[in-house]
Write a protein that holds these residues in place. Structure first.
Motif, mmCIF file in Angstrom:
data_model
loop_
_atom_site.group_PDB
_atom_site.id
_atom_site.type_symbol
_atom_site.label_atom_id
_atom_site.label_comp_id
_atom_site.label_asym_id
_atom_site.label_seq_id
_atom_site.Cartn_x
_atom_site.Cartn_y
_atom_site.Cartn_z
ATOM 1 N N TYR A 170 16.825 51.742 25.054
ATOM 2 C CA TYR A 170 17.540 52.096 26.269
ATOM 3 C C TYR A 170 16.561 52.831 27.187
ATOM 4 O O TYR A 170 15.814 53.701 26.721
ATOM 5 C CB TYR A 170 18.712 53.033 25.975
ATOM 6 N N SER A 171 16.573 52.497 28.470
ATOM 7 C CA SER A 171 15.633 53.135 29.377
ATOM 8 C C SER A 171 16.229 53.258 30.775
ATOM 9 O O SER A 171 16.965 52.369 31.231
ATOM 10 C CB SER A 171 14.336 52.327 29.461
ATOM 11 N N GLY A 172 15.874 54.353 31.451
ATOM 12 C CA GLY A 172 16.249 54.494 32.845
ATOM 13 C C GLY A 172 15.690 53.334 33.656
ATOM 14 O O GLY A 172 14.565 52.879 33.401
ATOM 15 N N ALA A 211 21.424 56.875 33.962
ATOM 16 C CA ALA A 211 21.630 57.724 32.786
ATOM 17 C C ALA A 211 23.085 57.741 32.333
ATOM 18 O O ALA A 211 23.366 57.666 31.134
ATOM 19 C CB ALA A 211 21.145 59.142 33.076
ATOM 20 N N LEU A 222 23.892 54.470 30.551
ATOM 21 C CA LEU A 222 23.243 54.368 29.243
ATOM 22 C C LEU A 222 23.883 55.311 28.229
ATOM 23 O O LEU A 222 24.111 54.935 27.073
ATOM 24 C CB LEU A 222 21.753 54.672 29.377
ATOM 25 N N ASN A 223 24.176 56.538 28.661
ATOM 26 C CA ASN A 223 24.811 57.487 27.749
ATOM 27 C C ASN A 223 26.165 56.973 27.269
ATOM 28 O O ASN A 223 26.493 57.075 26.079
ATOM 29 C CB ASN A 223 24.985 58.846 28.430
ATOM 30 N N TYR A 271 15.454 55.796 23.095
ATOM 31 C CA TYR A 271 16.070 56.083 24.397
ATOM 32 C C TYR A 271 15.088 56.854 25.274
ATOM 33 O O TYR A 271 14.532 57.865 24.850
ATOM 34 C CB TYR A 271 17.342 56.897 24.170
ATOM 35 N N PRO A 301 15.567 58.354 28.922
ATOM 36 C CA PRO A 301 16.273 58.640 30.174
ATOM 37 C C PRO A 301 15.297 59.225 31.193
ATOM 38 O O PRO A 301 14.152 59.557 30.855
ATOM 39 C CB PRO A 301 17.326 59.657 29.756
ATOM 40 N N GLU A 311 19.410 64.624 30.627
ATOM 41 C CA GLU A 311 20.290 63.476 30.395
ATOM 42 C C GLU A 311 20.467 63.165 28.911
ATOM 43 O O GLU A 311 21.303 62.344 28.543
ATOM 44 C CB GLU A 311 19.749 62.242 31.130
ATOM 45 N N LEU A 312 19.691 63.807 28.073
ATOM 46 C CA LEU A 312 19.863 63.635 26.617
ATOM 47 C C LEU A 312 21.028 64.469 26.081
ATOM 48 O O LEU A 312 21.522 64.215 24.984
ATOM 49 C CB LEU A 312 18.587 64.043 25.869
ATOM 50 N N THR A 327 22.628 59.602 38.139
ATOM 51 C CA THR A 327 21.169 59.640 37.980
ATOM 52 C C THR A 327 20.610 61.034 38.259
ATOM 53 O O THR A 327 21.110 61.747 39.130
ATOM 54 C CB THR A 327 20.509 58.619 38.939
ATOM 55 N N THR A 336 20.550 53.923 40.757
ATOM 56 C CA THR A 336 19.149 53.857 40.317
ATOM 57 C C THR A 336 18.211 54.107 41.496
ATOM 58 O O THR A 336 18.545 53.841 42.648
ATOM 59 C CB THR A 336 18.804 52.486 39.704
#
Length: 272
Positions: A50-52, A81, A84-85, A97, A99, A104-105, A158, A187
């Motif tokens: 998973y990536s920003g 973010a 994805l979260n 992951y 982010p 964002e974690l 974001t 984004t």
């Protein structure tokens, strides 16, 4: 006659009893061999990353280098973010992951879904305008001038949107600038599109986003942004079924080879 049949039946049962354990033993041996083969052959692994969305170019290039070196197959999910979260929390699937910011974690950490993490590169926010600066913007307060079209990140989706709102709020400009906001995007890449097509006169983007659009954009010095630098982390998800290769990939993102790629795309490595 009955005795003979009984002896024949007994012999058959004994033979079956001998064959069944042999068959099970063979199956277990094959399963063990398959597991050992996978453990000794990284090409048998597949990892979900998973990536920003703003990190897409360097993440894919670094991933390609990792795959070429190890044979481990990678698949990707790119997005904001918040998106994805939500996907990680709902599916509880995936391996690595990245982010756009350490903050964002937090939603994933609170659910104990982060097994390992490390800071990778800095995310540096900048004020960008279309080439030639047609709206004549020179300072932060200019974003609130009548007629100026501003594009900002979505503060609910974001890190870029959150920091832009915080910056404007701290300088007493949030309400004024909000009247000029023509779009809020999930984004950073979409902000670049709005600037490049002159649908917006200014936007706060990441410095690395500018690297791929130098022919259409220019950056304006904005000293106020120096306190809003973010840090991109890489994390191994606790829901990963392949934690060893996932950790291998995560560490590769901070390797010297990976940092050459990060820097090529305009990112600055964290101090190590």
């Amino acid at each position: 006659m009955r005795a003979a049949k009984f002896v024949s039946l007994l012999a058959g049962l004994l033979l079956l009893g001998l064959l069944v354990p042999a068959g099970c033993g063979k199956g277990q041996d094959q399963a063990g061999q398959a597991a050992n083969s996978k453990a000794g052959n990284p090409a048998g692994y597949s990892l979900l990353v998973y990536s920003g969305a703003g990190l897409k170019s360097p993440v894919e290039e670094i991933g390609a280098a990792f795959q070429a070196q190890t044979g481990i197959k990678l698949t990707y999910t790119f997005g904001g973010a918040a998106q994805l979260n939500n996907q990680i929390l709902l599916s509880k699937q995936g391996d690595v992951y990245l982010p756009g910011d350490t903050a964002e974690l937090k939603p994933v950490q609170e659910k104990n879904l982060v097994a390992w993490e490390k800071n990778v590169v800095y995310h540096i926010p900048v004020l960008a305008v279309p080439k030639g600066n047609p709206a004549g913007i020179h300072k932060l307060a200019d974003l609130g001038r009548p007629g100026v079209k501003v594009a900002l990140g979505d503060s609910q989706a974001t890190p870029l949107g959150k920091l832009a709102d915080q910056l404007l709020k701290e300088h007493g400009l949030l309400d004024t600038v909000n009247k000029n906001v023509v779009v809020r995007t999930p984004t950073a890449n979409e902000l670049v599109v709005y600037l490049s097509t002159k649908q917006a006169d200014a936007a706060v983007i990441w410095e690395e986003n500018y690297q791929g659009a130098k022919d259409k954009l220019e950056l304006l010095p904005l000293p106020e942004l120096k306190d809003y630098v973010k840090t991109v982390p890489v994390a191994v998800l606790d829901c990963s079924q392949e934690k060893e290769p996932a950790r291998q990939l995560a560490e590769f993102f901070t390797s010297p080879a990976a940092y050459q790629i990060w820097q090529k795309w305009g990112y600055k490595p964290v101090d190590r």
